[in-house]
Design an enzyme around this catalytic site. Structure first.
Site, PDB file in Angstrom:
ATOM      1  N   THR A  62       0.861  -1.180   0.000  1.00  0.00           N
ATOM      2  CA  THR A  62       0.000   0.000   0.000  1.00  0.00           C
ATOM      3  C   THR A  62       0.900   1.234   0.000  1.00  0.00           C
ATOM      4  O   THR A  62       2.092   1.151   0.248  1.00  0.00           O
ATOM      5  CB  THR A  62      -0.912   0.048   1.240  1.00  0.00           C
ATOM      6  OG1 THR A  62      -0.103   0.251   2.411  1.00  0.00           O
ATOM      7  CG2 THR A  62      -1.702  -1.241   1.398  1.00  0.00           C
TER       8      THR A  62
ATOM      9  N   ALA B 258       3.217  -1.023   4.774  1.00  0.00           N
ATOM     10  CA  ALA B 258       2.529   0.203   5.167  1.00  0.00           C
ATOM     11  C   ALA B 258       3.563   1.325   5.220  1.00  0.00           C
ATOM     12  O   ALA B 258       4.591   1.192   5.886  1.00  0.00           O
ATOM     13  CB  ALA B 258       1.855   0.026   6.527  1.00  0.00           C
TER      14      ALA B 258
ATOM     15  N   ILE C 115       7.469  -2.086   7.149  1.00  0.00           N
ATOM     16  CA  ILE C 115       7.503  -0.628   7.098  1.00  0.00           C
ATOM     17  C   ILE C 115       8.092  -0.163   5.772  1.00  0.00           C
ATOM     18  O   ILE C 115       9.221  -0.503   5.425  1.00  0.00           O
ATOM     19  CB  ILE C 115       8.324  -0.045   8.265  1.00  0.00           C
ATOM     20  CG1 ILE C 115       7.817  -0.608   9.607  1.00  0.00           C
ATOM     21  CG2 ILE C 115       8.265   1.478   8.237  1.00  0.00           C
ATOM     22  CD1 ILE C 115       6.354  -0.373   9.885  1.00  0.00           C
ATOM     23  N   LYS C 116       7.311   0.620   5.059  1.00  0.00           N
ATOM     24  CA  LYS C 116       7.734   1.130   3.753  1.00  0.00           C
ATOM     25  C   LYS C 116       8.387   2.500   3.948  1.00  0.00           C
ATOM     26  O   LYS C 116       7.777   3.418   4.506  1.00  0.00           O
ATOM     27  CB  LYS C 116       6.510   1.233   2.839  1.00  0.00           C
ATOM     28  CG  LYS C 116       6.806   1.114   1.362  1.00  0.00           C
ATOM     29  CD  LYS C 116       5.484   1.006   0.609  1.00  0.00           C
ATOM     30  CE  LYS C 116       5.714   0.910  -0.890  1.00  0.00           C
ATOM     31  NZ  LYS C 116       4.423   0.937  -1.612  1.00  0.00           N
ATOM     32  N   LEU C 117       9.636   2.608   3.483  1.00  0.00           N
ATOM     33  CA  LEU C 117      10.430   3.814   3.684  1.00  0.00           C
ATOM     34  C   LEU C 117      10.914   4.358   2.343  1.00  0.00           C
ATOM     35  O   LEU C 117      11.208   3.583   1.430  1.00  0.00           O
ATOM     36  CB  LEU C 117      11.649   3.506   4.557  1.00  0.00           C
ATOM     37  CG  LEU C 117      11.369   2.960   5.959  1.00  0.00           C
ATOM     38  CD1 LEU C 117      12.620   2.323   6.527  1.00  0.00           C
ATOM     39  CD2 LEU C 117      10.879   4.083   6.865  1.00  0.00           C
TER      40      LEU C 117
END
Length: 214
Positions: free
Chosen positions: A27, A56, A82-84
């Site tokens: 997402t 996310a 965790i999307k960074l």
């Protein structure tokens, strides 16, 4: 090869999951905004549908803010990744989260060197965007091959998520190159199953069946 679905539309996720095509979900803020729902609410519902990694994305652009957001997101479910962003601050956050045992997906990658830096920082996944490179007349799939070669050369653990997929050819090329994962819009997933000769064959079988004495 693993298939992730690139959407925050819960209906699409359910339908794709019923087809047995979903190993995970990616997402981003744009996809969440389209849903018109609260971020945490959407993510929680997705974790109840798909038993796999759910990416996310944080909104903060500096290290401390990213870590604060990531800490809260990681509490939602063990499958949260965790999307960074691929920035110096994003790399610092990737390293910090790696040390804490929190999985990360470094996104908005457009060069093999960016992917290499993300992998060295401890990223679980790297997400090169092939479609956006194609949009500016570069060869998006070429960097997938280069990243695959670099990771294989050095035995890097980070998995390659081919993102910004626009058509079935992107998926085919990714599979031939040996990318670990494609994150695919639902509309493209459905295209993968279609061919006019399949439809014509079904039509012919049904027509022939009608001629069989009952």
């Amino acid at each position: 090869m693993k298939f992730f679905i690139d959407t925050a539309d819960v209906k699409e996720i359910r339908e794709a999951n019923e087809l047995g095509l979903v190993d995970g979900v990616t997402t981003n803020p744009s996809l969440i905004a389209k849903s018109g729902r609260r971020f945490e609410e959407v993510i929680k519902e997705i974790t109840g549908i798909v038993d796999g990694p759910i990416s996310a994305e944080v909104i903060s652009l500096e290290h401390d803010g990213m870590i604060a957001e990531a800490t809260e997101l990681a509490k939602i479910h063990p499958n949260i990744v965790i999307k960074l962003p691929m920035t110096p601050e994003g790399l610092k956050a990737t390293k910090t989260l790696y040390k804490r045992g929190i999985k990360t997906n470094v996104t908005l990658i457009f060069t093999p060197m960016q992917a290499l830096l993300a992998a060295k920082a401890g990223a679980t996944y790297v997400s090169p965007f092939v479609g956006r490179l194609d949009d500016i007349s570069q060869n998006g799939m070429a960097i997938i091959q280069e990243i695959r070669t670099i990771f294989d050369n050095y035995g890097m653990d980070a998995e390659i998520i081919v993102a910004s997929i626009r058509n079935p050819i992107h998926v085919l090329d990714s599979a031939l190159i040996g990318a670990d994962i494609c994150t695919i819009p639902y509309s493209v997933m459905l295209q993968l199953a279609k061919h006019p000769l399949t439809d014509a064959g079904i039509k012919k079988f049904l027509e022939d069946w009608e001629k069989v004495p009952k």
